[in-house]
Scaffold this motif. Structure first.
Motif, short mmCIF file in Angstrom:
data_model
loop_
_atom_site.label_atom_id
_atom_site.label_comp_id
_atom_site.label_asym_id
_atom_site.label_seq_id
_atom_site.Cartn_x
_atom_site.Cartn_y
_atom_site.Cartn_z
N ASN A 91 -4.50 -38.32 18.18
CA ASN A 91 -5.02 -38.77 19.33
C ASN A 91 -4.47 -39.86 20.07
OD1 ASN A 91 -8.20 -39.50 20.33
ND2 ASN A 91 -7.41 -41.33 19.87
N ARG A 92 -3.53 -40.58 19.30
CA ARG A 92 -2.65 -41.63 19.83
C ARG A 92 -1.59 -40.93 21.00
NH1 ARG A 92 2.49 -43.60 18.32
NH2 ARG A 92 2.96 -45.64 18.83
N ARG A 93 -1.05 -39.98 20.51
CA ARG A 93 -0.10 -39.11 21.53
C ARG A 93 -0.89 -38.85 22.66
NH1 ARG A 93 4.80 -40.97 20.34
NH2 ARG A 93 5.51 -40.43 17.96
N LEU A 94 -2.27 -38.27 22.69
CA LEU A 94 -2.78 -37.62 23.93
C LEU A 94 -3.46 -38.80 24.74
CD1 LEU A 94 -4.06 -34.66 21.97
CD2 LEU A 94 -2.30 -34.74 23.38
N GLU A 95 -3.67 -40.06 24.28
CA GLU A 95 -4.41 -40.87 24.95
C GLU A 95 -3.92 -41.26 26.36
OE1 GLU A 95 -6.31 -44.41 21.92
OE2 GLU A 95 -4.07 -44.60 22.55
#
Length: 452
Positions: A297-301
Motif C-alpha cells: 500500500n505504501r508503494r502504491l500511494e
C-alpha cells in the motif's frame, strides 16, 4: 485548549510500514482483530458442528443454512438508513451483539427451524457489521489516510481469520462434541468483547471535527445543486458512478471467494494433486497478505487509486489464466504453476483491496453514506449467493472453466474502471485558484498523483 488538531507525526516504523496513526483508535483496531479471530474459529466448522450435535442429515442442515442466508439478504438495505441515523459505530456494535446471540444459540439448536433462526441471526449480525465497517474507518481517519487504514484492517483480518482457523482446528480435535461447543462459546464471547470495545471507543476529536466540517460543506453544496439528494435509496440507484462501482466490485467478490470455494477442490479434483497442496496455498495467502499488505500500500500511494484497482484486476486475470492452463501441464509444472499463480493472486489482493474499499466510501455523500454502503454490500451478498453454484457448475464442465470465467470478469473490469475514472473526473467541481488549498472535494482527492 485549541480545537485545531496537531499535525500527524509519523514515527520511523509508521513511516516505513505505511501504518496509520492509531492514537485514539486502538479499541477499534482491537475489536476488528478479536472479531476476525472469533470468526476464523468457527468459519470452517459450522456444517460439521450441526452434523455432530444433531440427528439431521447434511442436506437438511445445508438447506437450513441456505434458507437463513436468503432470509438475511435484505439486512444491508435495512441497516443503511440506521447507519445514516445512528452512525456506523453504533450499528457495528449492535451487529456484533446480534452475532453473539446467534452463535450462543447454536448450543440450543436441535431441529431445522432452530438452526434457521440462529443462523439467520448470525447472518443478520454479520451483514450489519460489514455494511458499517467502512464507516468506522471514516470516523478514525481523514480522507487522505483512509487507504492506509483499509490496508491495515485487511491485513489484521486476514491474520485473525488464519489464527482463528488454526485454533479452531486444534479445538475440534477434542473428543466428542466438546471441542465444537468450545468453538461456539469462544466465538460468541469474541463478538461480545468486540462490541464492548466499540462501545468504549471514542474516535479522535480531530477526525470527528473534520468529518463534521466536510459533512456540512457537502450538505450545503448538494442542497443548492441537487435538492433530490436528500432522498433515500432512489438517490443511490440514480448515481451512475456508484452503481458502476457496485457492478465492478462483483468481479472482486468472485475473486475473493476463490479461496473458500475453489482452490482446494480445484487442486484435488481438477488437477488430481494432494489435498495438502491446497492447504499450503491457503496458508501462503494469509502469510503473504499479512507480511506485505501495508508495504504494498505504501508503494502504491503515489498512484491514482482507480488505476491501482485496474492494475489489480489485470494481475488477477493473469493469475486466473495461469490456473486455467495448469490442466494441460505436466504434474510437476502444475504444482509450480499453482504457487506462481497464487503469489500473483495475493499481490492483486493486497494492491486493489484498500483502494477499492476507500473508493466505496469516498464516492458516497456523507448524509447518505449508510444507504450507499448498503447498496455496495449487496454486491457481496450477490456474489456469495451465486458463486457456490456457478463455480461448481463450471468446474463440473472442466477444470479450466471457472478460471476462464474469472479471467473474463477481471479483463472486463478494466475498461469499466477507466470509464469510472472519467466519470469521477467529470464530476469534480471547478475551483478558483484562491480555493486550491482548502475545501477540496473528496472526489478530487481520488486522483492525487500521476498515472501509472
Amino acid at each position: 485548549m485549541s480545537e485545531t488538531a496537531a499535525p500527524e507525526r509519523e514515527g520511523f516504523l509508521q513511516r516505513r510500514l505505511a501504518l496509520p496513526d492509531m492514537r485514539g483508535n486502538r479499541k477499534m483496531v482491537n475489536a476488528a482483530v478479536i472479531d476476525s479471530i472469533g470468526s476464523g474459529l468457527i468459519l470452517a466448522f459450522i456444517l460439521v458442528y450441526f452434523a455432530k450435535t444433531t440427528d439431521l442429515s447434511l442436506p437438511a442442515i445445508g438447506g437450513a443454512l441456505t434458507l437463513a442466508r436468503f432470509l438475511a439478504v435484505p439486512t444491508a438495505m435495512v441497516v443503511g438508513p440506521l447507519i445514516d441515523r445512528w452512525g456506523a459505530r453504533v450499528v457495528a456494535l449492535v451487529g456484533n451483539v446480534i452475532s453473539a446471540v446467534g452463535y450462543a444459540g447454536f448450543l440450543l439448536a436441535e431441529n431445522l427451524w432452530q438452526i434457521v433462526v440462529v443462523a439467520f441471526l448470525t447472518q443478520m449480525g454479520g451483514a450489519a457489521y460489514w455494511t458499517s465497517s467502512s464507516g468506522l474507518v471514516v470516523l478514525a481517519s481523514t480522507p487522505e489516510r483512509r487507504p492506509r487504514w483499509f490496508a491495515l484492517l485487511h491485513m489484521l483480518r486476514n491474520s485473525g481469520l488464519g489464527l482463528g482457523g488454526a485454533l479452531g482446528a486444534l479445538l475440534v480435535g477434542f473428543d466428542g462434541t466438546t471441542g465444537l461447543k468450545l468453538l461456539v462459546v469462544a466465538n460468541a464471547a469474541s463478538y461480545l468483547v468486540a462490541a464492548l470495545l466499540l462501545a468504549l471507543w471514542r474516535p479522535p476529536l480531530a477526525a470527528v471535527q473534520a468529518a463534521a466540517r466536510q459533512k456540512q460543506e457537502r450538505k450545503e453544496q448538494e442542497a443548492a445543486a441537487k435538492p433530490q439528494a436528500k432522498g433515500g435509496y432512489g438517490t443511490v440507484l440514480r448515481d451512475k458512478r456508484y452503481m458502476l462501482l457496485v457492478g465492478i466490485n462483483i468481479n472482486f467478490v468472485f475473486a475473493a471467494l476463490v479461496l473458500s470455494l475453489l482452490i482446494a477442490v480445484f487442486v484435488t479434483e481438477g488437477l488430481g494433486q494432494a489435498a495438502w497442496i491446497g492447504g499450503v496455498l491457503l496458508v501462503l495467502n494469509s502469510v503473504q497478505v499479512a507480511a506485505t499488505q501495508t508495504l504494498v500500500n505504501r508503494r502504491l500511494e503515489r498512484y491514482r487509486p482507480i488505476r491501482v484497482i485496474a492494475a489489480g484486476s489485470l494481475i488477477n486475470a493473469l493469475a486466473f489464466g495461469i490456473f486455467a492452463a495448469l490442466g494441460l501441464a505436466p504434474a510437476w509444472v502444475a504444482v509450480v504453476g499453482l504457487f506462481v499463480a497464487m503469489v500473483l493472486y495475493n499481490f492483486a489482493e493486497t494492491a486493489a483491496t484498500p483502494f477499492a474499499e476507500d473508493l466505496s466510501v469516498s464516492l458516497a455523500p456523507e448524509h447518505l453514506r449508510g444507504r450507499y454502503l448498503a447498496v455496495y454490500q449487496l454486491s457481496w451478498t450477490f456474489g456469495q449467493t451465486v458463486a457456490p453454484l456457478l463455480l461448481t457448475l463450471l468446474l463440473d464442465m472442466g477444470a479450466a472453466w471457472p478460471w476462464v470465467f474469472l479471467m473474463t470478469l477481471g479483463l472486463l473490469a478494466v475498461p469499466a474502471l477507466l470509464l469510472l475514472e472519467r466519470m469521477v473526473e467529470a464530476a469534480k467541481p471547478k475551483r478558483n485558484d484562491g480555493d486550491a488549498g482548502e475545501g477540496r472535494d473528496e472526489a478530487d482527492a481520488l486522483q492525487p498523483a500521476p498515472a501509472v
